[in-house]
Design a protein around this motif. Structure first.
Motif, short mmCIF file in Angstrom:
data_model
loop_
_atom_site.label_atom_id
_atom_site.label_comp_id
_atom_site.label_asym_id
_atom_site.label_seq_id
_atom_site.Cartn_x
_atom_site.Cartn_y
_atom_site.Cartn_z
N ASN A 83 0.80 -1.23 0.00
CA ASN A 83 0.00 0.00 0.00
C ASN A 83 0.84 1.28 0.00
OD1 ASN A 83 -2.55 -0.99 -0.28
ND2 ASN A 83 -2.99 -1.05 1.89
N ALA A 84 2.13 1.17 0.16
CA ALA A 84 2.97 2.37 0.16
C ALA A 84 3.13 2.93 -1.25
CB ALA A 84 4.34 2.05 0.75
N TYR A 85 2.87 2.12 -2.26
CA TYR A 85 3.02 2.57 -3.64
C TYR A 85 1.86 3.45 -4.06
CZ TYR A 85 6.66 -0.97 -4.10
OH TYR A 85 7.79 -1.72 -3.95
N GLU A 86 2.19 4.56 -4.68
CA GLU A 86 1.20 5.49 -5.23
C GLU A 86 1.50 5.68 -6.71
OE1 GLU A 86 -1.41 7.12 -3.81
OE2 GLU A 86 -1.07 6.20 -1.86
N PRO A 87 0.48 5.71 -7.54
CA PRO A 87 0.73 5.90 -8.97
C PRO A 87 1.10 7.33 -9.31
CG PRO A 87 -1.63 5.80 -8.54
CD PRO A 87 -0.93 5.52 -7.24
N ASP A 88 1.86 7.49 -10.37
CA ASP A 88 2.11 8.80 -10.98
C ASP A 88 0.99 8.93 -12.00
OD1 ASP A 88 3.17 11.16 -11.83
OD2 ASP A 88 4.90 10.28 -12.83
N VAL A 89 -0.12 9.48 -11.59
CA VAL A 89 -1.42 9.35 -12.26
C VAL A 89 -1.42 9.87 -13.69
CG1 VAL A 89 -3.88 9.90 -12.11
CG2 VAL A 89 -2.58 9.44 -10.03
N ARG A 90 -1.89 9.00 -14.59
CA ARG A 90 -2.09 9.34 -15.99
C ARG A 90 -3.53 9.06 -16.42
NH1 ARG A 90 1.85 11.49 -14.67
NH2 ARG A 90 3.90 11.40 -15.63
N VAL A 91 -4.25 8.27 -15.60
CA VAL A 91 -5.65 7.95 -15.87
C VAL A 91 -6.43 8.01 -14.57
CG1 VAL A 91 -7.27 6.21 -16.71
CG2 VAL A 91 -5.02 6.42 -17.77
N LYS A 92 -7.60 8.64 -14.65
CA LYS A 92 -8.50 8.71 -13.50
C LYS A 92 -9.86 8.20 -13.95
CE LYS A 92 -9.99 12.05 -10.00
NZ LYS A 92 -9.83 13.44 -9.56
N LEU A 93 -10.38 7.21 -13.22
CA LEU A 93 -11.69 6.65 -13.50
C LEU A 93 -12.66 7.09 -12.42
CD1 LEU A 93 -10.66 2.95 -14.20
CD2 LEU A 93 -11.18 4.67 -15.90
N LEU A 94 -13.81 7.56 -12.81
CA LEU A 94 -14.86 7.88 -11.86
C LEU A 94 -15.98 6.87 -12.09
CD1 LEU A 94 -14.83 11.74 -12.34
CD2 LEU A 94 -13.74 10.43 -10.52
N LEU A 95 -16.16 5.96 -11.14
CA LEU A 95 -17.14 4.90 -11.27
C LEU A 95 -18.41 5.29 -10.52
CD1 LEU A 95 -14.77 1.90 -10.46
CD2 LEU A 95 -15.25 2.93 -12.68
N THR A 96 -19.49 5.50 -11.25
CA THR A 96 -20.77 5.85 -10.63
C THR A 96 -21.53 4.56 -10.35
OG1 THR A 96 -20.83 7.89 -11.93
CG2 THR A 96 -22.89 7.19 -10.90
N ASN A 97 -21.84 4.35 -9.07
CA ASN A 97 -22.53 3.14 -8.65
C ASN A 97 -24.04 3.32 -8.72
OD1 ASN A 97 -20.08 1.76 -7.91
ND2 ASN A 97 -19.98 3.15 -6.18
#
Length: 131
Positions: A83-97
């Motif tokens: 869990n210490a790993y964090e992405p260098d964000v290139r994609v963001k998903l917004l999931l609507t439930n």
């Protein structure tokens, strides 16, 4: 006779519990993405993705059930990492439930952050979000 009825009741109860896996609750997914090859001088966090790439990302919304099921299967099959790993964000998903809640998934080509845990980004997921 009582044993037969008890055994039958147990089998029915057991099979009901086995089939009670929750259905896919994602009703829509918004994909905000830039190229995985985009280089930056510092790491971009999920919270800062919108700020740094506001005018550069391409966005699409997925409403098709088959594609949502594919996305859900890809997310469920990810392998957990430290869990210490964090992405260098290139994609963001917004999931609507279906209940109206929104889950955020942030990823780069190596790490995916989803529900407060880190996972290895699969090649299949990376390809899916870049389509």
């Amino acid at each position: 006779m009582k044993r037969l009825i008890a055994a039958l009741a147990f089998i029915i109860l057991f099979s009901t519990c086995q089939n009670s896996k929750p259905a896919n609750t994602i009703k829509a997914a918004t994909v905000e993405a830039i190229s995985f090859q985009t280089e930056t001088m510092f790491q971009i966090s999920c919270e800062k993705f919108d700020t740094y790439y506001a005018d550069k990302w391409r966005s699409k919304t997925i409403n098709d059930k088959a594609r949502l099921d594919t996305l859900n299967n890809l997310l469920e099959s990810l392998r957990k990492t430290d869990n210490a790993y964090e992405p260098d964000v290139r994609v963001k998903l917004l999931l609507t439930n279906t209940d109206g809640g929104i889950d955020t998934v942030c990823l780069d080509d190596k790490i995916t952050r989803y529900k407060n845990a880190s996972y290895e980004t699969s090649v299949e997921l990376a390809n899916f979000v870049q389509q």
